[in-house]
Scaffold this active site. Structure first.
Site, PDB file in Angstrom:
ATOM      1  N   CYS A 118       0.714  -1.094   0.098  1.00  0.00           N
ATOM      2  CA  CYS A 118      -0.045  -0.087   0.135  1.00  0.00           C
ATOM      3  C   CYS A 118       0.739   1.200  -0.042  1.00  0.00           C
ATOM      4  O   CYS A 118       2.025   1.259   0.628  1.00  0.00           O
ATOM      5  CB  CYS A 118      -1.018   0.047   1.292  1.00  0.00           C
ATOM      6  SG  CYS A 118      -2.086  -1.372   1.480  1.00  0.00           S
ATOM      7  N   THR A 119       0.139   2.321  -0.395  1.00  0.00           N
ATOM      8  CA  THR A 119       0.997   3.435  -0.373  1.00  0.00           C
ATOM      9  C   THR A 119      -0.104   4.661   0.009  1.00  0.00           C
ATOM     10  O   THR A 119      -1.068   4.638  -0.505  1.00  0.00           O
ATOM     11  CB  THR A 119       1.571   3.913  -1.625  1.00  0.00           C
ATOM     12  OG1 THR A 119       2.481   2.956  -2.179  1.00  0.00           O
ATOM     13  CG2 THR A 119       2.333   5.401  -1.703  1.00  0.00           C
TER      14      THR A 119
ATOM     15  N   ASN B  19       4.535   1.025   3.594  1.00  0.00           N
ATOM     16  CA  ASN B  19       4.675  -0.494   4.287  1.00  0.00           C
ATOM     17  C   ASN B  19       6.132  -0.576   4.810  1.00  0.00           C
ATOM     18  O   ASN B  19       6.325  -1.389   5.350  1.00  0.00           O
ATOM     19  CB  ASN B  19       4.171  -1.682   3.399  1.00  0.00           C
ATOM     20  CG  ASN B  19       2.996  -1.430   2.750  1.00  0.00           C
ATOM     21  OD1 ASN B  19       3.038  -1.373   1.487  1.00  0.00           O
ATOM     22  ND2 ASN B  19       2.000  -1.523   3.564  1.00  0.00           N
TER      23      ASN B  19
ATOM     24  N   ARG C  84       8.894   1.873  -3.134  1.00  0.00           N
ATOM     25  CA  ARG C  84       7.945   2.848  -3.805  1.00  0.00           C
ATOM     26  C   ARG C  84       7.756   4.432  -3.183  1.00  0.00           C
ATOM     27  O   ARG C  84       7.456   5.146  -3.635  1.00  0.00           O
ATOM     28  CB  ARG C  84       6.552   2.348  -3.572  1.00  0.00           C
ATOM     29  CG  ARG C  84       6.194   0.956  -4.389  1.00  0.00           C
ATOM     30  CD  ARG C  84       4.997   0.384  -3.864  1.00  0.00           C
ATOM     31  NE  ARG C  84       5.555  -0.467  -2.665  1.00  0.00           N
ATOM     32  CZ  ARG C  84       4.920  -0.542  -1.414  1.00  0.00           C
ATOM     33  NH1 ARG C  84       3.796   0.514  -1.410  1.00  0.00           N
ATOM     34  NH2 ARG C  84       5.201  -1.338  -0.578  1.00  0.00           N
TER      35      ARG C  84
END
Lengths: 119, 256
Positions: free
Chosen positions: B1-2, B181, B194
């Site tokens: 997730c971001t 994360n 990311r």
């Protein structure tokens, strides 16, 4: 993935917004004034069959990833976990199971997925 | 997730997130997709939670899931949850719950549902998300309605670490927070970084361009957008706006 331009390739996206209307997720209501058993009925009537497909698949995938022993331990304890959840979550899950036609144990597995599989 | 929180020069706060899931749960080699992510897409819905005939809060949910992962409470706060991996993660809490009947701890997504229903403001939500004993580690990302009301709460089961927009000294306050994360005090691993692209894209755009549109574009940048991404949502507490879009990541695209 061999067509990716090198392992650290990325380029800032500048034109993705606004996204297509067709990708918007549909909206439903959850009425907290209803008894917990009833709250999810409208959504489950629409999405229940897709939920069953997902959970059946997830069950098989988890089984293949964690192995027989851990999987059986988790499955055999789900009824105890379900009944010990705080109000109104157990009651809501019973409602979801009722209106989707899915066993309560699998509804429970789906709802405790985060805790069970952070490992 | 971001998850991303950004603040424009006037102090307006914007919150967005990609929900990524399905890693290692069945790779479809023919279609280059994760099977679970693919099945979750049609289950993604926006929910209007009603109380006394009015909307109490809005969330993006998976049908049949009674907890809350992404939500906004109008005029109060915005919220998203990112998974935190740990070797002694939910496993230990779950075992304590089952074997020792230790019910004096909260399930992560049930706690967040309680917070969405009961917390009257940003500070109250922040306190409850920071201090409640949990079954599993997690990242909570919270945005408010006043300037610099934005934070990432890194939780283990008992303790917390908080990174806020105003964590730094007065002359070097942050205008955005990115959570992907990994703990903010550590460098993300090279195979799942990311954070670097998201941070560089935000810095490249600059604070003057902070908006929901900018956040969406950053969340659409590969590998921030990847094969695990099920949906992107954008939120703003002041207006109560919440929208969610189903995502796919056409090849070439990272698997996570």
């Amino acid at each position: 993935f061999s067509v990716l331009v090198g392992p650290f390739y990325w380029k800032c996206e500048k034109t993705a917004y606004p996204p297509a209307e067709s990708d918007l997720v549909p909206t439903f209501e959850v009425d907290l004034d209803l008894p917990p058993l009833q709250r999810w009925a409208p959504l489950m009537r629409v999405k229940g069959p897709k939920l069953i497909t997902l959970v059946d698949d997830v069950k098989e995938l988890i089984h293949s990833v964690v192995g027989e022993k851990i999987f059986n331990t988790i499955m055999s304890n789900l009824p105890k976990v379900a009944t010990s959840l705080p109000y109104p979550f157990y009651e809501e899950m019973v409602g979801i199971a009722t209106f989707s036609g899915m066993p309560l144990s699998l509804v429970t597995l789906y709802n405790i997925f985060y805790e069970a599989f952070t490992l | 997730c971001t998850s991303i929180i950004a603040q424009d020069p006037e102090g307006h706060l914007y919150h967005g997130r990609n929900l990524d899931t399905g890693l290692f749960l069945g790779w479809d080699a023919k279609n280059h997709t994760w099977k679970v992510a693919e099945k979750l897409r049609p289950l993604t819905v926006q929910l209007d939670w009603k109380k006394n005939g009015t909307t109490l809060f809005r969330s993006i949910n998976f049908a049949g899931y009674v907890g809350v992962l992404t939500a906004v409470k109008k005029d109060k706060f915005t919220f998203s949850l990112d998974k935190r991996f740990a070797l002694n993660g939910g496993y230990m809490g779950l075992l304590e719950w089952i074997l020792f009947n230790d019910y004096k701890q909260s399930w992560v997504a049930f706690l967040t549902r309680e917070v969405m229903e009961e917390a009257a403001n940003y500070d109250e939500a922040q306190a409850k998300l920071s201090k409640t004993r949990l079954l599993a580690p997690v990242y909570f990302i919270l945005g408010g309605i006043k300037p610099y009301q934005g934070c990432v709460i890194t939780r283990d089961r008992d303790n917390f670490n908080m990174l806020s927009l105003d964590s730094k000294s007065i002359d070097s306050k942050l205008w955005f927070l990115v959570q992907t994360n990994y703990d903010h005090w550590k460098t993300p691993p090279f195979f799942d970084d990311r954070r670097t692209p998201a941070t560089k894209c935000l810095n490249q755009a600059g604070q003057k361009n902070a908006s929901l549109g900018l956040i969406y574009n950053v969340l659409s940048t590969k590998p921030v957008l990847n094969k695990e991404t099920v949906y992107t949502s954008l939120m703003e507490a002041t207006s109560g706006q919440l929208q969610g879009w189903i995502r796919s990541c056409p090849d070439p695209c990272w698997p996570w």
